[in-house]
Scaffold this active site. Sequence first.
Site, PDB file in Angstrom:
ATOM      1  N   HIS A  18       0.860  -1.200   0.000  1.00  0.00           N
ATOM      2  CA  HIS A  18       0.000   0.000   0.000  1.00  0.00           C
ATOM      3  C   HIS A  18       0.886   1.237   0.000  1.00  0.00           C
ATOM      4  O   HIS A  18       1.293   1.723   1.049  1.00  0.00           O
ATOM      5  CB  HIS A  18      -0.928  -0.035   1.230  1.00  0.00           C
ATOM      6  CG  HIS A  18      -1.937   1.075   1.274  1.00  0.00           C
ATOM      7  ND1 HIS A  18      -3.117   0.984   1.994  1.00  0.00           N
ATOM      8  CD2 HIS A  18      -1.954   2.312   0.713  1.00  0.00           C
ATOM      9  CE1 HIS A  18      -3.803   2.102   1.862  1.00  0.00           C
ATOM     10  NE2 HIS A  18      -3.111   2.940   1.098  1.00  0.00           N
ATOM     11  N   HIS A  20       1.336   4.857  -2.436  1.00  0.00           N
ATOM     12  CA  HIS A  20       0.973   5.702  -3.584  1.00  0.00           C
ATOM     13  C   HIS A  20       2.257   6.361  -4.080  1.00  0.00           C
ATOM     14  O   HIS A  20       2.897   7.107  -3.327  1.00  0.00           O
ATOM     15  CB  HIS A  20      -0.037   6.764  -3.161  1.00  0.00           C
ATOM     16  CG  HIS A  20      -1.289   6.187  -2.564  1.00  0.00           C
ATOM     17  ND1 HIS A  20      -2.441   5.985  -3.297  1.00  0.00           N
ATOM     18  CD2 HIS A  20      -1.557   5.740  -1.307  1.00  0.00           C
ATOM     19  CE1 HIS A  20      -3.367   5.461  -2.507  1.00  0.00           C
ATOM     20  NE2 HIS A  20      -2.857   5.296  -1.298  1.00  0.00           N
ATOM     21  N   HIS A 198      -9.506   0.984  -1.320  1.00  0.00           N
ATOM     22  CA  HIS A 198      -9.458   1.627  -0.007  1.00  0.00           C
ATOM     23  C   HIS A 198     -10.870   1.559   0.578  1.00  0.00           C
ATOM     24  O   HIS A 198     -11.840   1.935  -0.095  1.00  0.00           O
ATOM     25  CB  HIS A 198      -9.075   3.103  -0.133  1.00  0.00           C
ATOM     26  CG  HIS A 198      -7.620   3.364  -0.377  1.00  0.00           C
ATOM     27  ND1 HIS A 198      -6.919   2.779  -1.402  1.00  0.00           N
ATOM     28  CD2 HIS A 198      -6.733   4.149   0.288  1.00  0.00           C
ATOM     29  CE1 HIS A 198      -5.654   3.207  -1.359  1.00  0.00           C
ATOM     30  NE2 HIS A 198      -5.520   4.040  -0.340  1.00  0.00           N
ATOM     31  N   GLU A 201     -11.202   3.383   6.012  1.00  0.00           N
ATOM     32  CA  GLU A 201     -10.140   4.260   6.539  1.00  0.00           C
ATOM     33  C   GLU A 201     -10.864   5.337   7.370  1.00  0.00           C
ATOM     34  O   GLU A 201     -10.773   5.345   8.591  1.00  0.00           O
ATOM     35  CB  GLU A 201      -9.329   4.881   5.400  1.00  0.00           C
ATOM     36  CG  GLU A 201      -8.256   5.863   5.856  1.00  0.00           C
ATOM     37  CD  GLU A 201      -7.549   6.592   4.695  1.00  0.00           C
ATOM     38  OE1 GLU A 201      -8.082   6.625   3.572  1.00  0.00           O
ATOM     39  OE2 GLU A 201      -6.460   7.163   4.942  1.00  0.00           O
ATOM     40  N   ASP A 279       1.836   3.979   2.791  1.00  0.00           N
ATOM     41  CA  ASP A 279       0.806   4.835   2.189  1.00  0.00           C
ATOM     42  C   ASP A 279       1.402   5.999   1.394  1.00  0.00           C
ATOM     43  O   ASP A 279       1.549   5.899   0.180  1.00  0.00           O
ATOM     44  CB  ASP A 279      -0.166   5.332   3.272  1.00  0.00           C
ATOM     45  CG  ASP A 279      -1.554   5.648   2.733  1.00  0.00           C
ATOM     46  OD1 ASP A 279      -1.799   5.430   1.538  1.00  0.00           O
ATOM     47  OD2 ASP A 279      -2.405   6.116   3.523  1.00  0.00           O
ATOM     48  N   ASP A 280       1.708   7.107   2.068  1.00  0.00           N
ATOM     49  CA  ASP A 280       2.266   8.301   1.409  1.00  0.00           C
ATOM     50  C   ASP A 280       3.446   8.779   2.249  1.00  0.00           C
ATOM     51  O   ASP A 280       3.351   9.793   2.950  1.00  0.00           O
ATOM     52  CB  ASP A 280       1.190   9.394   1.315  1.00  0.00           C
ATOM     53  CG  ASP A 280      -0.031   8.917   0.556  1.00  0.00           C
ATOM     54  OD1 ASP A 280       0.024   8.860  -0.686  1.00  0.00           O
ATOM     55  OD2 ASP A 280      -1.035   8.565   1.207  1.00  0.00           O
TER      56      ASP A 280
HETATM   57  N1  HPA Z   1      -6.654   7.334   1.309  1.00  0.00           N
HETATM   58  C1  HPA Z   1      -7.330   7.647   0.212  1.00  0.00           C
HETATM   59  N2  HPA Z   1      -6.730   8.114  -0.878  1.00  0.00           N
HETATM   60  C2  HPA Z   1      -5.410   8.272  -0.875  1.00  0.00           C
HETATM   61  C3  HPA Z   1      -4.666   7.973   0.246  1.00  0.00           C
HETATM   62  C4  HPA Z   1      -5.322   7.465   1.390  1.00  0.00           C
HETATM   63  O1  HPA Z   1      -4.739   7.149   2.446  1.00  0.00           O
HETATM   64  N3  HPA Z   1      -3.386   8.247  -0.072  1.00  0.00           N
HETATM   65  C5  HPA Z   1      -3.357   8.695  -1.349  1.00  0.00           C
HETATM   66  N4  HPA Z   1      -4.590   8.726  -1.834  1.00  0.00           N
HETATM   67 ZN    ZN Z   2      -3.702   4.813   0.514  1.00  0.00          ZN
END
Ligand code: HPA
Ligand code: ZN
Length: 332
Positions: A18, A20, A198, A201, A279-280
């Site tokens: 996971h 991006h 996703h 969350e 994630d990011d």
């Molecule tokens: N959630 C939803 N969209 C996203 C995320 C996330 O954590 N990171 C990058 N796009």
């Molecule tokens: Zn994500």
Amino acid sequence: MPVVTRDWLNKLPKVELHLHLEGSLEPELMFSLARRNHIELPFATVEQIRRAYRFSNLQDFLDIYYQGANVLQEEQDFYDLTWAYLEKCRQQNVIHVEPFFDPQTHTERGISLATVINGISRALTDGESRLGITSKLIMCFLRHLSEASACDILAQSKPFRDRIIGVGLDSSEQGNPPEKFSRVFAKARELGLLTVAHAGEEGPAEYIWTAINDLKVSRIDHGVRAMDDPKLMAYLVATRMPLTVCPLSNIKLHVFDDMSQHNILDMLAQGVCVTVNSDDPAYFGGYMTDNFVALAQAFDMGKDQARQLVRNSIEASFADESRKRTMRALLV
Ligand code: HPA
Ligand code: ZN
């Protein structure tokens, strides 16, 4: 003192499911690409950018994340972005990755899908030959846009079918439930693509159910809200449906108040196939090792738990059986 050290966690072979790619754009690279492409940034220094990375929720983050992606213009930019991420993987012993990219973020700005995919996939190929990091690429649809727009991107991606293992769903979750994309996911599956989404969350556990039932996903990205629904928890345990959990992301976006409140190790103990991911990382303060360290510091996580989290990632990955066997053998 945590039971496991940073050094041990860094050496532990890891798998990331996971991530991006646009979220791995570090401020330094953002600046150098802005300069190369003659783009004006609303920030004067790297420190100013880092200071702006304070988010109160997912949307807050997404606004800055989409703005940052504007510096990505040429195929080489996408190559450099992906290569910088793979260099981090090498430093942190991440041996297999299944990154996401958001094509619509770029095509909506007039960048061709070929520019995006050629840059990314050339770096992934070099990552395997030069660094030994294997990969599978996942194309995500932006859920705040229409299903028609997702269908259009899926159609445009057909010439690149061999570069993509599956499709995903990201961006603003609440008010954009998985079932909004049922038809485009069905078309993707007909093309032989795997699916992930996703869900859970910020959105409710119900979105996890519809991702499973309507989109027929192989994995849920995030999914931490599953614990609100005991029936769903029982289902996840029985089916070993994987969750790609992102601890530092969840704290930065206030999904949990504090790492000590995070439920990943509780879910692990209950038999859910939870995995650790970043994630990011450029926005949330850390890559794979940093996420494991954050868990070790908040909980007395032991080596067995850390190894089980990686074993789950191998089980949940889209790598072929022989690669999975090789990776499992590295987990001593
Ligand atoms: N959630 C939803 N969209 C996203 C995320 C996330 O954590 N990171 C990058 N796009
Ligand atoms: Zn994500």
